[in-house]
Design a protein around this motif. Structure first.
Motif, PDB file in Angstrom:
ATOM      1  N   THR A  11       0.833  -1.200   0.000  1.00 21.26           N
ATOM      2  CA  THR A  11       0.000   0.000   0.000  1.00 21.26           C
ATOM      3  C   THR A  11       0.864   1.245   0.000  1.00 21.26           C
ATOM      4  O   THR A  11       1.754   1.387   0.841  1.00 21.26           O
ATOM      5  CB  THR A  11      -0.908   0.031   1.243  1.00 21.26           C
ATOM      6  OG1 THR A  11      -1.754  -1.124   1.252  1.00 21.26           O
ATOM      7  CG2 THR A  11      -1.788   1.281   1.257  1.00 21.26           C
ATOM      8  N   CYS A  12       0.609   2.153  -0.937  1.00 24.99           N
ATOM      9  CA  CYS A  12       1.244   3.472  -0.921  1.00 24.99           C
ATOM     10  C   CYS A  12       0.350   4.443  -0.160  1.00 24.99           C
ATOM     11  O   CYS A  12      -0.858   4.531  -0.419  1.00 24.99           O
ATOM     12  CB  CYS A  12       1.460   3.986  -2.337  1.00 24.99           C
ATOM     13  SG  CYS A  12       2.875   3.264  -3.191  1.00 24.99           S
ATOM     14  N   THR A  13       0.952   5.167   0.763  1.00 24.48           N
ATOM     15  CA  THR A  13       0.227   6.197   1.490  1.00 24.48           C
ATOM     16  C   THR A  13       1.170   7.374   1.724  1.00 24.48           C
ATOM     17  O   THR A  13       2.346   7.320   1.373  1.00 24.48           O
ATOM     18  CB  THR A  13      -0.326   5.659   2.819  1.00 24.48           C
ATOM     19  OG1 THR A  13      -1.297   6.571   3.334  1.00 24.48           O
ATOM     20  CG2 THR A  13       0.769   5.465   3.863  1.00 24.48           C
ATOM     21  N   LYS A  58      -1.645  10.300  -6.126  1.00 27.40           N
ATOM     22  CA  LYS A  58      -2.884  10.748  -6.781  1.00 27.40           C
ATOM     23  C   LYS A  58      -2.770  10.786  -8.302  1.00 27.40           C
ATOM     24  O   LYS A  58      -3.777  10.717  -9.000  1.00 27.40           O
ATOM     25  CB  LYS A  58      -3.314  12.118  -6.250  1.00 27.40           C
ATOM     26  CG  LYS A  58      -2.497  13.291  -6.751  1.00 27.40           C
ATOM     27  CD  LYS A  58      -3.188  14.610  -6.446  1.00 27.40           C
ATOM     28  CE  LYS A  58      -2.504  15.771  -7.147  1.00 27.40           C
ATOM     29  NZ  LYS A  58      -3.228  17.041  -7.002  1.00 27.40           N
ATOM     30  N   THR A  59      -1.535  10.887  -8.815  1.00 27.01           N
ATOM     31  CA  THR A  59      -1.362  10.895 -10.273  1.00 27.01           C
ATOM     32  C   THR A  59      -1.242   9.484 -10.850  1.00 27.01           C
ATOM     33  O   THR A  59      -1.206   9.316 -12.066  1.00 27.01           O
ATOM     34  CB  THR A  59      -0.103  11.674 -10.666  1.00 27.01           C
ATOM     35  OG1 THR A  59       1.041  11.050 -10.068  1.00 27.01           O
ATOM     36  CG2 THR A  59      -0.190  13.131 -10.243  1.00 27.01           C
ATOM     37  N   GLY A  60      -1.157   8.489  -9.979  1.00 25.76           N
ATOM     38  CA  GLY A  60      -1.015   7.112 -10.439  1.00 25.76           C
ATOM     39  C   GLY A  60       0.426   6.709 -10.723  1.00 25.76           C
ATOM     40  O   GLY A  60       0.682   5.564 -11.118  1.00 25.76           O
ATOM     41  N   ALA A  61       1.383   7.619 -10.500  1.00 25.00           N
ATOM     42  CA  ALA A  61       2.780   7.332 -10.828  1.00 25.00           C
ATOM     43  C   ALA A  61       3.320   6.146 -10.036  1.00 25.00           C
ATOM     44  O   ALA A  61       4.035   5.292 -10.585  1.00 25.00           O
ATOM     45  CB  ALA A  61       3.647   8.565 -10.581  1.00 25.00           C
ATOM     46  N   ASP A  62       2.983   6.076  -8.749  1.00 26.83           N
ATOM     47  CA  ASP A  62       3.491   4.982  -7.922  1.00 26.83           C
ATOM     48  C   ASP A  62       2.901   3.641  -8.338  1.00 26.83           C
ATOM     49  O   ASP A  62       3.600   2.626  -8.380  1.00 26.83           O
ATOM     50  CB  ASP A  62       3.184   5.245  -6.448  1.00 26.83           C
ATOM     51  CG  ASP A  62       4.000   6.391  -5.877  1.00 26.83           C
ATOM     52  OD1 ASP A  62       5.195   6.483  -6.204  1.00 26.83           O
ATOM     53  OD2 ASP A  62       3.441   7.203  -5.116  1.00 26.83           O
ATOM     54  N   THR A  67       5.313   0.288  -7.631  1.00 25.22           N
ATOM     55  CA  THR A  67       5.734   0.503  -6.245  1.00 25.22           C
ATOM     56  C   THR A  67       4.754  -0.136  -5.273  1.00 25.22           C
ATOM     57  O   THR A  67       5.144  -0.592  -4.199  1.00 25.22           O
ATOM     58  CB  THR A  67       5.864   2.011  -5.954  1.00 25.22           C
ATOM     59  OG1 THR A  67       6.759   2.590  -6.910  1.00 25.22           O
ATOM     60  CG2 THR A  67       6.369   2.268  -4.554  1.00 25.22           C
ATOM     61  N   CYS A  68       3.478  -0.158  -5.645  1.00 21.43           N
ATOM     62  CA  CYS A  68       2.448  -0.658  -4.737  1.00 21.43           C
ATOM     63  C   CYS A  68       1.255  -1.187  -5.527  1.00 21.43           C
ATOM     64  O   CYS A  68       1.120  -0.940  -6.732  1.00 21.43           O
ATOM     65  CB  CYS A  68       2.013   0.426  -3.760  1.00 21.43           C
ATOM     66  SG  CYS A  68       1.663   2.015  -4.540  1.00 21.43           S
ATOM     67  N   ASP A  69       0.406  -1.900  -4.805  1.00 27.94           N
ATOM     68  CA  ASP A  69      -0.827  -2.450  -5.382  1.00 27.94           C
ATOM     69  C   ASP A  69      -2.003  -1.501  -5.205  1.00 27.94           C
ATOM     70  O   ASP A  69      -2.904  -1.450  -6.047  1.00 27.94           O
ATOM     71  CB  ASP A  69      -1.181  -3.779  -4.699  1.00 27.94           C
ATOM     72  CG  ASP A  69      -0.070  -4.793  -4.782  1.00 27.94           C
ATOM     73  OD1 ASP A  69       0.248  -5.215  -5.909  1.00 27.94           O
ATOM     74  OD2 ASP A  69       0.488  -5.161  -3.729  1.00 27.94           O
ATOM     75  N   ILE A  70      -2.004  -0.780  -4.083  1.00 32.55           N
ATOM     76  CA  ILE A  70      -3.133   0.062  -3.690  1.00 32.55           C
ATOM     77  C   ILE A  70      -2.622   1.427  -3.262  1.00 32.55           C
ATOM     78  O   ILE A  70      -1.581   1.531  -2.601  1.00 32.55           O
ATOM     79  CB  ILE A  70      -3.921  -0.575  -2.514  1.00 32.55           C
ATOM     80  CG1 ILE A  70      -4.545  -1.905  -2.930  1.00 32.55           C
ATOM     81  CG2 ILE A  70      -4.999   0.371  -1.994  1.00 32.55           C
ATOM     82  CD1 ILE A  70      -5.252  -2.629  -1.781  1.00 32.55           C
ATOM     83  N   GLY A  71      -3.365   2.478  -3.608  1.00 28.95           N
ATOM     84  CA  GLY A  71      -3.163   3.798  -3.042  1.00 28.95           C
ATOM     85  C   GLY A  71      -4.243   4.035  -2.003  1.00 28.95           C
ATOM     86  O   GLY A  71      -5.433   4.021  -2.325  1.00 28.95           O
ATOM     87  N   ALA A  72      -3.835   4.207  -0.746  1.00 27.92           N
ATOM     88  CA  ALA A  72      -4.789   4.436   0.344  1.00 27.92           C
ATOM     89  C   ALA A  72      -4.262   5.594   1.170  1.00 27.92           C
ATOM     90  O   ALA A  72      -3.347   5.427   1.976  1.00 27.92           O
ATOM     91  CB  ALA A  72      -4.940   3.179   1.206  1.00 27.92           C
ATOM     92  N   ALA A  73      -4.827   6.782   0.958  1.00 25.42           N
ATOM     93  CA  ALA A  73      -4.238   7.984   1.552  1.00 25.42           C
ATOM     94  C   ALA A  73      -5.287   9.034   1.874  1.00 25.42           C
ATOM     95  O   ALA A  73      -5.060  10.221   1.648  1.00 25.42           O
ATOM     96  CB  ALA A  73      -3.185   8.549   0.603  1.00 25.42           C
ATOM     97  N   GLY A  74      -6.456   8.591   2.377  1.00 27.63           N
ATOM     98  CA  GLY A  74      -7.525   9.564   2.613  1.00 27.63           C
ATOM     99  C   GLY A  74      -7.778  10.375   1.361  1.00 27.63           C
ATOM    100  O   GLY A  74      -7.876  11.594   1.417  1.00 27.63           O
TER     101      GLY A  74
END
Length: 238
Positions: A11-13, A58-62, A67-74
């Protein structure tokens, strides 16, 4: 199920962002973390969290870089972000808060603007965009902690930040003694978890299934009350 690292859900946060994700006693915890732990449990793997700039989440770069499977960052679901990310179903209704130093007396963005008060915002967030749309210049801070510190040290007179984050700040008696919640700004925002655009539909479907199941079996309400506070009437916790 395609995962960037076998045996783990990555998870990227962007830390810290309490009550959604933050470090406590050497461990990253929070509402988002707890919900994604439910997804990891369905996959029979552990969640591993990577701290990244919010801009590259938020741009989808990660996600695109593996780098990660999920973006979870409020993260608020917006049409612009949907161009770069595939979002889950909404899991949290959010708005913005105006927090001011005690004694300032401002109760609206309009008053902040008319009195030429200094307003702080967190970089690349919908709160910052909301202020700019309403004609206010802001001093941009890289993180929520830096924004709060800007208010503490008098760099700014007021800040705009997601309502639950501002409420969490005020749980600290030292902050509650110095700052006032001047306005609750209804923006109709909803948070979503993100996966790579057109890249992981099965994971997106699993996240949606987990959110729905958690609302049905009471887990969502339990986690909401644990990390955020009493669940307001009308919140879809079913």
């Amino acid at each position: 199920m395609k995962l960037v690292h076998a045996g783990q859900l990555t998870t990227c946060t962007h830390l810290p962002y309490p009550p959604f994700q933050f470090e406590r006693d050497g461990k990253i915890v929070g509402f988002d973390v707890a919900l994604i732990d439910l997804v990891a449990a369905q996959l029979k793997v552990e969640q591993v969290i990577v701290d990244k700039p919010f801009e590259t989440i938020k741009t989808g770069a990660d996600l695109n870089a593996g780098t990660c499977d999920i973006g979870a960052a409020g993260m608020t679901i917006t049409d612009e972000r949907k161009q770069n990310l595939d979002f889950s179903d909404p899991y949290f209704d959010a708005g913005q808060a105006l927090l001011v130093r005690r004694g300032i007396g401002a109760t609206s963005l309009e008053e902040v603007q008319s009195r030429q008060l200094k307003l702080g915002s967190q970089a690349s967030t919908t709160g910052e965009e909301f202020a700019h749309r309403h004609g206010l210049d802001t001093q941009s801070f890289e993180s929520s902690d830096a924004e709060l510190n800007g208010l503490r040290t008098g760099q700014v007179d007021a800040v705009i930040q997601d309502y639950p984050v501002a409420l969490n700040w005020l749980k600290d008696p030292a902050n509650a003694a110095k700052f006032d919640l001047a306005a609750n700004l209804s923006t109709g925002e909803q948070y979503g978890f993100a996966v790579q655009k057109d890249g992981n539909p099965r994971l997106q479907q699993l996240i949606n299934k987990v959110i729905q199941q958690a609302k049905q079996d009471g887990t969502y309400q339990k986690l909401y009350e644990q990390w955020i506070g009493p669940m307001p009437a009308g919140v879809d916790g079913r």
